[in-house]
Design a protein around this motif. Structure first.
Motif, PDB file in Angstrom:
ATOM      1  N   LEU A 168     -32.171  23.134 -44.658  1.00 24.96           N
ATOM      2  CA  LEU A 168     -32.780  23.569 -43.405  1.00 24.96           C
ATOM      3  C   LEU A 168     -32.397  25.007 -43.080  1.00 24.96           C
ATOM      4  CD1 LEU A 168     -34.511  22.964 -40.944  1.00 24.96           C
ATOM      5  CD2 LEU A 168     -32.471  22.078 -39.804  1.00 24.96           C
ATOM      6  N   GLU A 169     -31.145  25.360 -43.319  1.00 26.12           N
ATOM      7  CA  GLU A 169     -30.725  26.742 -43.094  1.00 26.12           C
ATOM      8  C   GLU A 169     -31.591  27.710 -43.898  1.00 26.12           C
ATOM      9  OE1 GLU A 169     -26.356  27.687 -41.837  1.00 26.12           O
ATOM     10  OE2 GLU A 169     -26.342  26.680 -43.774  1.00 26.12           O
ATOM     11  N   ALA A 170     -31.838  27.399 -45.171  1.00 30.79           N
ATOM     12  CA  ALA A 170     -32.640  28.280 -46.020  1.00 30.79           C
ATOM     13  C   ALA A 170     -34.047  28.435 -45.460  1.00 30.79           C
ATOM     14  CB  ALA A 170     -32.680  27.731 -47.443  1.00 30.79           C
ATOM     15  N   ILE A 171     -34.616  27.358 -44.976  1.00 35.65           N
ATOM     16  CA  ILE A 171     -35.957  27.405 -44.379  1.00 35.65           C
ATOM     17  C   ILE A 171     -35.956  28.275 -43.136  1.00 35.65           C
ATOM     18  CG2 ILE A 171     -37.743  26.032 -43.246  1.00 35.65           C
ATOM     19  CD1 ILE A 171     -36.738  23.656 -45.052  1.00 35.65           C
ATOM     20  N   LEU A 172     -34.982  28.047 -42.264  1.00 35.09           N
ATOM     21  CA  LEU A 172     -34.931  28.780 -41.000  1.00 35.09           C
ATOM     22  C   LEU A 172     -34.650  30.264 -41.216  1.00 35.09           C
ATOM     23  CD1 LEU A 172     -32.971  26.133 -38.903  1.00 35.09           C
ATOM     24  CD2 LEU A 172     -35.374  26.773 -38.618  1.00 35.09           C
ATOM     25  N   HIS A 173     -33.772  30.582 -42.156  1.00 38.23           N
ATOM     26  CA  HIS A 173     -33.475  31.990 -42.442  1.00 38.23           C
ATOM     27  C   HIS A 173     -34.715  32.714 -42.952  1.00 38.23           C
ATOM     28  CE1 HIS A 173     -28.918  30.990 -43.031  1.00 38.23           C
ATOM     29  NE2 HIS A 173     -29.302  30.912 -41.772  1.00 38.23           N
ATOM     30  N   LYS A 174     -35.538  32.028 -43.726  1.00 39.12           N
ATOM     31  CA  LYS A 174     -36.779  32.611 -44.232  1.00 39.12           C
ATOM     32  C   LYS A 174     -37.671  33.080 -43.092  1.00 39.12           C
ATOM     33  CE  LYS A 174     -41.034  31.218 -46.624  1.00 39.12           C
ATOM     34  NZ  LYS A 174     -41.739  30.094 -47.305  1.00 39.12           N
ATOM     35  N   PHE A 175     -37.615  32.382 -41.971  1.00 35.91           N
ATOM     36  CA  PHE A 175     -38.446  32.730 -40.822  1.00 35.91           C
ATOM     37  C   PHE A 175     -37.702  33.573 -39.790  1.00 35.91           C
ATOM     38  CE2 PHE A 175     -40.795  29.244 -42.650  1.00 35.91           C
ATOM     39  CZ  PHE A 175     -42.117  29.594 -42.444  1.00 35.91           C
ATOM     40  N   GLY A 176     -36.510  34.040 -40.143  1.00 32.44           N
ATOM     41  CA  GLY A 176     -35.790  34.970 -39.293  1.00 32.44           C
ATOM     42  C   GLY A 176     -34.915  34.358 -38.222  1.00 32.44           C
ATOM     43  N   PHE A 177     -34.655  33.059 -38.304  1.00 30.62           N
ATOM     44  CA  PHE A 177     -33.800  32.395 -37.327  1.00 30.62           C
ATOM     45  C   PHE A 177     -32.338  32.395 -37.792  1.00 30.62           C
ATOM     46  CE2 PHE A 177     -37.932  30.359 -36.488  1.00 30.62           C
ATOM     47  CZ  PHE A 177     -38.033  30.574 -35.126  1.00 30.62           C
ATOM     48  N   ALA A 178     -31.436  32.488 -36.844  1.00 32.87           N
ATOM     49  CA  ALA A 178     -30.013  32.336 -37.117  1.00 32.87           C
ATOM     50  C   ALA A 178     -29.654  30.857 -37.060  1.00 32.87           C
ATOM     51  CB  ALA A 178     -29.187  33.116 -36.091  1.00 32.87           C
ATOM     52  N   THR A 179     -28.615  30.477 -37.780  1.00 37.08           N
ATOM     53  CA  THR A 179     -28.185  29.081 -37.787  1.00 37.08           C
ATOM     54  C   THR A 179     -26.674  28.987 -37.615  1.00 37.08           C
ATOM     55  OG1 THR A 179     -27.996  29.062 -40.203  1.00 37.08           O
ATOM     56  CG2 THR A 179     -30.077  28.304 -39.256  1.00 37.08           C
ATOM     57  N   ILE A 180     -26.251  27.923 -36.947  1.00 37.65           N
ATOM     58  CA  ILE A 180     -24.827  27.641 -36.767  1.00 37.65           C
ATOM     59  C   ILE A 180     -24.612  26.159 -37.051  1.00 37.65           C
ATOM     60  CG2 ILE A 180     -22.903  27.537 -35.121  1.00 37.65           C
ATOM     61  CD1 ILE A 180     -24.194  29.888 -33.642  1.00 37.65           C
ATOM     62  N   LEU A 181     -23.685  25.852 -37.963  1.00 42.23           N
ATOM     63  CA  LEU A 181     -23.371  24.470 -38.284  1.00 42.23           C
ATOM     64  C   LEU A 181     -22.285  23.954 -37.345  1.00 42.23           C
ATOM     65  CD1 LEU A 181     -23.318  24.498 -42.207  1.00 42.23           C
ATOM     66  CD2 LEU A 181     -25.213  23.980 -40.666  1.00 42.23           C
ATOM     67  N   VAL A 182     -22.434  22.712 -36.924  1.00 46.21           N
ATOM     68  CA  VAL A 182     -21.487  22.106 -35.988  1.00 46.21           C
ATOM     69  C   VAL A 182     -20.988  20.787 -36.589  1.00 46.21           C
ATOM     70  CG1 VAL A 182     -21.127  21.221 -33.650  1.00 46.21           C
ATOM     71  CG2 VAL A 182     -22.748  23.109 -34.036  1.00 46.21           C
ATOM     72  N   GLU A 183     -19.706  20.721 -36.864  1.00 47.00           N
ATOM     73  CA  GLU A 183     -19.103  19.482 -37.362  1.00 47.00           C
ATOM     74  C   GLU A 183     -18.998  18.484 -36.213  1.00 47.00           C
ATOM     75  OE1 GLU A 183     -18.030  18.539 -40.331  1.00 47.00           O
ATOM     76  OE2 GLU A 183     -17.913  20.381 -41.539  1.00 47.00           O
ATOM     77  N   LEU A 184     -19.479  17.271 -36.433  1.00 51.26           N
ATOM     78  CA  LEU A 184     -19.486  16.268 -35.379  1.00 51.26           C
ATOM     79  C   LEU A 184     -18.548  15.119 -35.677  1.00 51.26           C
ATOM     80  CD1 LEU A 184     -23.325  15.977 -34.706  1.00 51.26           C
ATOM     81  CD2 LEU A 184     -21.668  17.356 -33.452  1.00 51.26           C
ATOM     82  N   GLU A 185     -17.906  14.639 -34.640  1.00 51.14           N
ATOM     83  CA  GLU A 185     -17.110  13.422 -34.701  1.00 51.14           C
ATOM     84  C   GLU A 185     -17.459  12.584 -33.474  1.00 51.14           C
ATOM     85  OE1 GLU A 185     -12.968  14.232 -34.963  1.00 51.14           O
ATOM     86  OE2 GLU A 185     -13.138  15.516 -36.736  1.00 51.14           O
ATOM     87  N   ASN A 186     -17.568  11.298 -33.672  1.00 55.71           N
ATOM     88  CA  ASN A 186     -17.811  10.352 -32.569  1.00 55.71           C
ATOM     89  C   ASN A 186     -19.127  10.584 -31.830  1.00 55.71           C
ATOM     90  OD1 ASN A 186     -15.162   9.245 -33.014  1.00 55.71           O
ATOM     91  ND2 ASN A 186     -14.311  10.969 -31.843  1.00 55.71           N
ATOM     92  N   LEU A 187     -20.095  11.183 -32.514  1.00 50.71           N
ATOM     93  CA  LEU A 187     -21.435  11.352 -31.961  1.00 50.71           C
ATOM     94  C   LEU A 187     -22.456  10.966 -33.024  1.00 50.71           C
ATOM     95  CD1 LEU A 187     -21.271  14.781 -30.079  1.00 50.71           C
ATOM     96  CD2 LEU A 187     -21.597  12.533 -29.026  1.00 50.71           C
ATOM     97  N   LEU A 188     -23.499  10.255 -32.621  1.00 50.32           N
ATOM     98  CA  LEU A 188     -24.550   9.911 -33.569  1.00 50.32           C
ATOM     99  C   LEU A 188     -25.276  11.160 -34.038  1.00 50.32           C
ATOM    100  CD1 LEU A 188     -26.335   7.848 -35.050  1.00 50.32           C
ATOM    101  CD2 LEU A 188     -27.731   7.710 -32.965  1.00 50.32           C
ATOM    102  N   HIS A 189     -25.707  11.976 -33.082  1.00 49.85           N
ATOM    103  CA  HIS A 189     -26.433  13.212 -33.368  1.00 49.85           C
ATOM    104  C   HIS A 189     -25.878  14.342 -32.506  1.00 49.85           C
ATOM    105  CE1 HIS A 189     -30.052  10.527 -34.536  1.00 49.85           C
ATOM    106  NE2 HIS A 189     -29.627  11.107 -35.635  1.00 49.85           N
ATOM    107  N   LEU A 190     -26.162  15.564 -32.904  1.00 43.95           N
ATOM    108  CA  LEU A 190     -25.751  16.713 -32.097  1.00 43.95           C
ATOM    109  C   LEU A 190     -26.285  16.594 -30.673  1.00 43.95           C
ATOM    110  CD1 LEU A 190     -24.497  19.550 -31.819  1.00 43.95           C
ATOM    111  CD2 LEU A 190     -26.693  20.479 -32.607  1.00 43.95           C
ATOM    112  N   LYS A 191     -27.586  16.257 -30.550  1.00 43.11           N
ATOM    113  CA  LYS A 191     -28.183  16.221 -29.222  1.00 43.11           C
ATOM    114  C   LYS A 191     -27.808  14.978 -28.423  1.00 43.11           C
ATOM    115  CE  LYS A 191     -32.353  17.683 -30.640  1.00 43.11           C
ATOM    116  NZ  LYS A 191     -33.753  18.176 -30.608  1.00 43.11           N
TER     117      LYS A 191
END
Length: 254
Positions: free
Chosen positions: A140-163
């Motif tokens: 996904l990062e590679a796709i987003l970078h191709k379109f000029g978006f910045a990306t930040i990865l977030v390590e999760l614990e005790n959550l199903l999803h980031l949102k």
């Protein structure tokens, strides 16, 4: 601004959906009523809503957000982390061709649930969870970078999803649950903290200047009001909470 939303009706087999909530079995009839109210709320926010038919083969398919990431320019079809959900992506490409000229797909061995992806301006935050692995995030990062978006990865614990634990409310503001309140990625944003007893309310959505939050979380509602937001509506998602699902999970907004 959003103009459209895709939703999928709850199926009768929703009672067989994946869950860790331990809140009891969802009531199918109540889920139908709550889903219809949710759709009406989206329409009142100015969205044209396309409603896909229920898929009895996939109990979790009402949580349509996880199977695609929709941006103003392109769409990404994901590869859900739960094997029982991977078939949910079948047919979605045909639906999305109506709206997009470019559609890409996450490939094995990558896994990605779009519930782990949050857009904030020209940034995308990608949660590494039990459903989204490093390979899926890398693709996904590679796709987003191709379109000029910045990306930040977030390590999760005790959550199903980031949102599950954070929502972007525009205006450089994040609504943050207790699991993420000290996360480094929040340092550039104003934060509104959700109390532990109302942590479910950390998942809400901003739709065309209106914030939609789950019904029954008055402290969080008051905090959002105090932060200067004057267009807030609530909708009941209690049956979907029993399946670990929240407000954002129930639609693809674009």
């Amino acid at each position: 601004m959003f103009t459209h939303a895709l939703v999928r009706k709850p199926c009768k087999n929703i009672v067989e959906g994946i869950t860790s909530a331990k809140l009891g079995e969802p009531d199918y009839q109540k889920a139908l009523v709550q889903h219809a109210s949710y759709v009406q709320t989206l329409m009142e926010c100015g969205l044209e809503v396309m409603q896909l038919e229920a898929s009895e083969e996939y109990p979790d398919s009402v949580f349509i957000e996880d199977i695609a990431l929709l941006t103003p320019e392109f769409a990404v079809i994901t590869r859900p982390g739960a094997p029982s959900r991977r078939g949910e992506t079948e047919g979605i490409k045909e639906v999305l061709w109506e709206f997009y000229d470019e559609i890409v797909e996450i490939q094995p061995p990558g896994t990605l649930d779009a519930g782990d992806v949050m857009m904030a301006g020209n940034r995308f935050f990608i949660g590494l969870s039990g459903r989204t692995n490093e390979e899926g995030a890398r693709q996904l990062e590679a796709i987003l970078h191709k379109f000029g978006f910045a990306t930040i990865l977030v390590e999760l614990e005790n959550l199903l999803h980031l949102k599950t634990g954070v929502s972007y409310l525009e205006h450089d503001t994040m609504l943050v649950g207790p699991e993420l309140k000290d996360a480094d990625f929040l340092e550039d944003y104003r934060t509104i903290e959700v109390a532990l007893e109302e942590s479910y309310a950390a998942n809400c959505i901003w739709v065309n200047t209106t914030i939609i939050i789950p019904k029954g979380y008055p402290t969080t509602l008051k905090k959002i009001e105090d932060a200067g937001y004057d267009r807030i509506v609530t909708t009941d998602t209690s049956e979907f909470r029993k399946l670990d699902g929240g407000l954002s999970c129930l639609s693809l907004r674009f």
